[in-house]
Design a protein around this motif. Structure first.
Motif, PDB file in Angstrom:
ATOM      1  N   ALA A  83      15.774 -38.695  52.418  1.00  0.00           N
ATOM      2  CA  ALA A  83      16.073 -39.785  51.477  1.00  0.00           C
ATOM      3  C   ALA A  83      15.134 -40.065  50.514  1.00  0.00           C
ATOM      4  N   ASP A  84      15.407 -40.483  49.255  1.00  0.00           N
ATOM      5  CA  ASP A  84      14.382 -41.039  48.371  1.00  0.00           C
ATOM      6  C   ASP A  84      14.551 -42.725  48.388  1.00  0.00           C
ATOM      7  N   ALA A  85      15.603 -43.165  49.096  1.00  0.00           N
ATOM      8  CA  ALA A  85      15.621 -44.735  49.001  1.00  0.00           C
ATOM      9  C   ALA A  85      16.618 -45.247  50.129  1.00  0.00           C
ATOM     10  N   ALA A  86      16.497 -46.330  50.436  1.00  0.00           N
ATOM     11  CA  ALA A  86      17.674 -46.920  51.200  1.00  0.00           C
ATOM     12  C   ALA A  86      18.525 -48.022  50.492  1.00  0.00           C
ATOM     13  N   TRP A  87      19.762 -47.994  51.147  1.00  0.00           N
ATOM     14  CA  TRP A  87      20.960 -48.827  50.313  1.00  0.00           C
ATOM     15  C   TRP A  87      21.407 -49.656  51.305  1.00  0.00           C
ATOM     16  N   LEU A  88      21.160 -51.054  51.088  1.00  0.00           N
ATOM     17  CA  LEU A  88      21.690 -52.242  52.260  1.00  0.00           C
ATOM     18  C   LEU A  88      22.591 -53.041  51.764  1.00  0.00           C
ATOM     19  N   GLY A  89      23.600 -53.205  52.364  1.00  0.00           N
ATOM     20  CA  GLY A  89      24.662 -54.377  52.111  1.00  0.00           C
ATOM     21  C   GLY A  89      24.528 -55.322  52.941  1.00  0.00           C
ATOM     22  N   THR A  90      25.046 -55.332  54.212  1.00  0.00           N
ATOM     23  CA  THR A  90      24.705 -56.216  55.151  1.00  0.00           C
ATOM     24  C   THR A  90      23.696 -57.184  55.289  1.00  0.00           C
ATOM     25  N   ARG A  91      22.493 -56.508  55.229  1.00  0.00           N
ATOM     26  CA  ARG A  91      21.331 -57.347  55.372  1.00  0.00           C
ATOM     27  C   ARG A  91      21.076 -58.364  53.982  1.00  0.00           C
ATOM     28  N   PHE A  92      21.791 -57.889  52.763  1.00  0.00           N
ATOM     29  CA  PHE A  92      21.856 -58.645  51.558  1.00  0.00           C
ATOM     30  C   PHE A  92      22.795 -59.434  51.621  1.00  0.00           C
ATOM     31  N   LEU A  93      24.118 -59.274  52.478  1.00  0.00           N
ATOM     32  CA  LEU A  93      25.003 -60.295  52.518  1.00  0.00           C
ATOM     33  C   LEU A  93      24.588 -61.551  53.262  1.00  0.00           C
ATOM     34  N   ALA A  94      23.564 -61.550  53.998  1.00  0.00           N
ATOM     35  CA  ALA A  94      22.930 -62.609  54.562  1.00  0.00           C
ATOM     36  C   ALA A  94      21.841 -63.164  54.017  1.00  0.00           C
ATOM     37  N   THR A  95      22.007 -63.395  52.633  1.00  0.00           N
ATOM     38  CA  THR A  95      20.783 -64.085  51.981  1.00  0.00           C
ATOM     39  C   THR A  95      21.323 -65.186  51.278  1.00  0.00           C
ATOM     40  N   GLU A  96      20.327 -66.126  50.727  1.00  0.00           N
ATOM     41  CA  GLU A  96      20.614 -67.492  50.317  1.00  0.00           C
ATOM     42  C   GLU A  96      21.384 -67.093  48.899  1.00  0.00           C
ATOM     43  N   GLU A  97      20.960 -66.148  48.266  1.00  0.00           N
ATOM     44  CA  GLU A  97      21.742 -65.940  46.884  1.00  0.00           C
ATOM     45  C   GLU A  97      22.903 -65.295  47.035  1.00  0.00           C
ATOM     46  N   ALA A  98      23.462 -64.645  48.064  1.00  0.00           N
ATOM     47  CA  ALA A  98      24.726 -64.086  48.035  1.00  0.00           C
ATOM     48  C   ALA A  98      25.844 -65.078  47.780  1.00  0.00           C
ATOM     49  N   ASN A  99      26.931 -64.556  47.203  1.00  0.00           N
ATOM     50  CA  ASN A  99      27.948 -65.335  46.836  1.00  0.00           C
ATOM     51  C   ASN A  99      28.979 -65.066  47.985  1.00  0.00           C
ATOM     52  N   VAL A 100      28.819 -65.834  49.141  1.00  0.00           N
ATOM     53  CA  VAL A 100      29.674 -65.777  50.175  1.00  0.00           C
ATOM     54  C   VAL A 100      29.724 -67.074  50.821  1.00  0.00           C
ATOM     55  N   HIS A 101      30.788 -67.462  51.414  1.00  0.00           N
ATOM     56  CA  HIS A 101      31.209 -68.593  52.326  1.00  0.00           C
ATOM     57  C   HIS A 101      30.128 -68.829  53.420  1.00  0.00           C
ATOM     58  N   GLU A 112      42.341 -57.821  51.449  1.00  0.00           N
ATOM     59  CA  GLU A 112      41.097 -57.224  51.372  1.00  0.00           C
ATOM     60  C   GLU A 112      39.961 -58.340  50.741  1.00  0.00           C
ATOM     61  N   ALA A 113      40.584 -59.599  50.452  1.00  0.00           N
ATOM     62  CA  ALA A 113      39.797 -60.656  49.665  1.00  0.00           C
ATOM     63  C   ALA A 113      38.661 -60.967  50.399  1.00  0.00           C
ATOM     64  N   LEU A 114      37.510 -61.186  49.723  1.00  0.00           N
ATOM     65  CA  LEU A 114      36.283 -61.568  50.381  1.00  0.00           C
ATOM     66  C   LEU A 114      36.056 -62.923  50.232  1.00  0.00           C
ATOM     67  N   ALA A 115      35.598 -63.448  51.271  1.00  0.00           N
ATOM     68  CA  ALA A 115      35.199 -65.130  51.393  1.00  0.00           C
ATOM     69  C   ALA A 115      34.169 -65.512  50.673  1.00  0.00           C
ATOM     70  N   THR A 116      34.459 -65.745  49.404  1.00  0.00           N
ATOM     71  CA  THR A 116      33.432 -66.437  48.613  1.00  0.00           C
ATOM     72  C   THR A 116      33.389 -67.835  49.054  1.00  0.00           C
ATOM     73  N   PRO A 117      32.342 -68.626  48.360  1.00  0.00           N
ATOM     74  CA  PRO A 117      32.007 -70.172  48.606  1.00  0.00           C
ATOM     75  C   PRO A 117      33.152 -71.047  48.253  1.00  0.00           C
ATOM     76  N   ASP A 118      34.146 -70.578  47.399  1.00  0.00           N
ATOM     77  CA  ASP A 118      35.137 -71.455  46.657  1.00  0.00           C
ATOM     78  C   ASP A 118      36.401 -71.315  47.439  1.00  0.00           C
ATOM     79  N   VAL A 119      36.499 -70.217  48.808  1.00  0.00           N
ATOM     80  CA  VAL A 119      37.701 -70.122  49.307  1.00  0.00           C
ATOM     81  C   VAL A 119      37.716 -71.313  50.215  1.00  0.00           C
ATOM     82  N   SER A 120      38.869 -71.728  50.717  1.00  0.00           N
ATOM     83  CA  SER A 120      39.203 -72.805  51.616  1.00  0.00           C
ATOM     84  C   SER A 120      40.198 -72.234  52.651  1.00  0.00           C
ATOM     85  N   GLY A 121      40.118 -72.547  53.810  1.00  0.00           N
ATOM     86  CA  GLY A 121      41.266 -72.343  54.936  1.00  0.00           C
ATOM     87  C   GLY A 121      40.418 -71.766  56.116  1.00  0.00           C
ATOM     88  N   ASP A 122      41.160 -70.759  56.756  1.00  0.00           N
ATOM     89  CA  ASP A 122      40.668 -70.117  57.887  1.00  0.00           C
ATOM     90  C   ASP A 122      39.857 -68.821  57.717  1.00  0.00           C
TER      91      ASP A 122
END
Length: 335
Positions: free
Chosen positions: A190-208, A281-291
């Motif tokens: 391969a010529d590069a690596a594509w990472l999702g979960t690692r960047f999900l756990a960053t300070e900038e990611a738009n997640v709850h 399939e909605a993603l839990a962004t910071p503005d989501v409230s609930g369980d």
């Protein structure tokens, strides 16, 4: 660390931040790009104005290349793809990744704007089709990946199959969260690596916060490859953190949609008051409230390697250092 992909995309490091849905934002994409990788915006579910604003905001935060992603599956289309693509190109995007569909109708449109096209594939046959369509690089997504998954083949056997099948640069995705994984896929061709979960756990990611905490807490055995969270994108397989929604469905002998436990229950709510039902399939962004823990907590098997929350630039720096170290160790073993 120069590869065919870094030269093609104009980046310093063979590290690509995956387009992790609503978790992407200009701050995340720009931080990755500024650190020498390739940042990414997922724009499929944004309207035209939101798409334009996100691209322009990212351009204001970085003068380095970044990519935008469009999903081509009919179930995701709220507007014609060629029109949405035009918005992206007019706003200044020059690297476009396409997934879950045929890239061929859109390749010329991107090339006419002096852009590059990346196509996600799940097999060597799909890679050959993408190359024949004129794409500039292919992304091989193994089934270890989090979020919606395009393949049933693991990354380790998939990457060399695709590398042998095409002449364009290959980017490897699925199960990669540290430099050892990056070095491994580079060694497979391969010529590069594509990472999702690692960047999900960053300070900038738009997640709850609750979502991020769950991802960093689980191990490699606590994700599930399933089609369970299908409200919004029926029929598309995905990988999520195992939670009570999954366990209750299994305890009920895995009934079909319409007969699942709590089928119509509202588990959360977005900032604008939109209800989020169980199995959405909605993603839990910071503005989501609930369980939050009852929602689809998209994550790959690499969550077991994702133990902390860092800034995106620190993640890129760490990945590069770990990759170089892993390559040096492998070279020492060969000697």
């Amino acid at each position: 660390m120069e590869t065919a992909f870094t030269g093609l995309a104009g980046v310093e490091h063979p590290v690509v931040q995956a387009p992790i849905g609503s978790a992407t934002c200009p701050e995340l994409a720009a931080a990755v790009s500024n650190a020498g990788g390739l940042g990414h915006l997922a724009v499929t579910w944004r309207d035209r104005e939101e798409t334009q604003r996100a691209i322009e905001r990212t351009s204001a935060l970085t003068d380095r290349p970044f990519a935008v992603n469009l999903v081509l599956d009919d179930a995701t289309r709220e507007r014609p793809t060629d029109e949405h693509l035009s918005v992206c190109l007019d706003a200044g995007a020059r690297i476009v990744s396409l997934s879950f569909g045929d890239a061929e109708p859109y390749v010329d449109q991107v090339h006419d704007a002096d852009g590059l096209v990346l196509q996600t594939v799940g097999s060597a046959a799909e890679a050959r089709t993408a190359q024949a369509a004129g794409v500039d690089a292919v992304v091989t997504q193994g089934w270890e990946a989090g979020g919606h998954v395009q393949s049933e083949v693991a990354t380790l056997p998939l990457v060399p199959r695709v590398v042998d099948a095409v002449d364009v640069p290959v980017v490897a995705a699925g199960g990669i969260a540290d430099g050892r994984g990056v070095a491994a896929v580079l060694s497979l061709g391969a010529d590069a690596a594509w990472l999702g979960t690692r960047f999900l756990a960053t300070e900038e990611a738009n997640v709850h916060r609750g979502y991020r905490e769950r991802v960093t807490a689980v191990d490699e055995t606590e994700t599930v490859y399933t089609g369970l969270f299908d409200k919004g994108w029926p029929g598309m397989s995905h990988r999520v953190v195992e939670n009570d929604t999954v366990r209750q469905w299994r305890a009920a002998d895995e009934p079909e949609p319409g007969d699942r436990p709590g089928e119509d229950a509202v588990v959360a709510e977005s900032a604008d008051g939109t209800s989020i039902e169980r199995y959405s399939e909605a993603l839990a962004t910071p503005d989501v409230s609930g369980d939050i823990d009852e929602m689809a907590l998209f994550a790959g098997q690499s969550a077991g390697l994702t133990d902390d929350v860092l800034s995106a630039d620190d993640v890129v720096e760490q990945l590069v250092a770990e990759t170089e170290s892993a390559i040096d160790r492998a070279a020492g073993l060969r000697r």
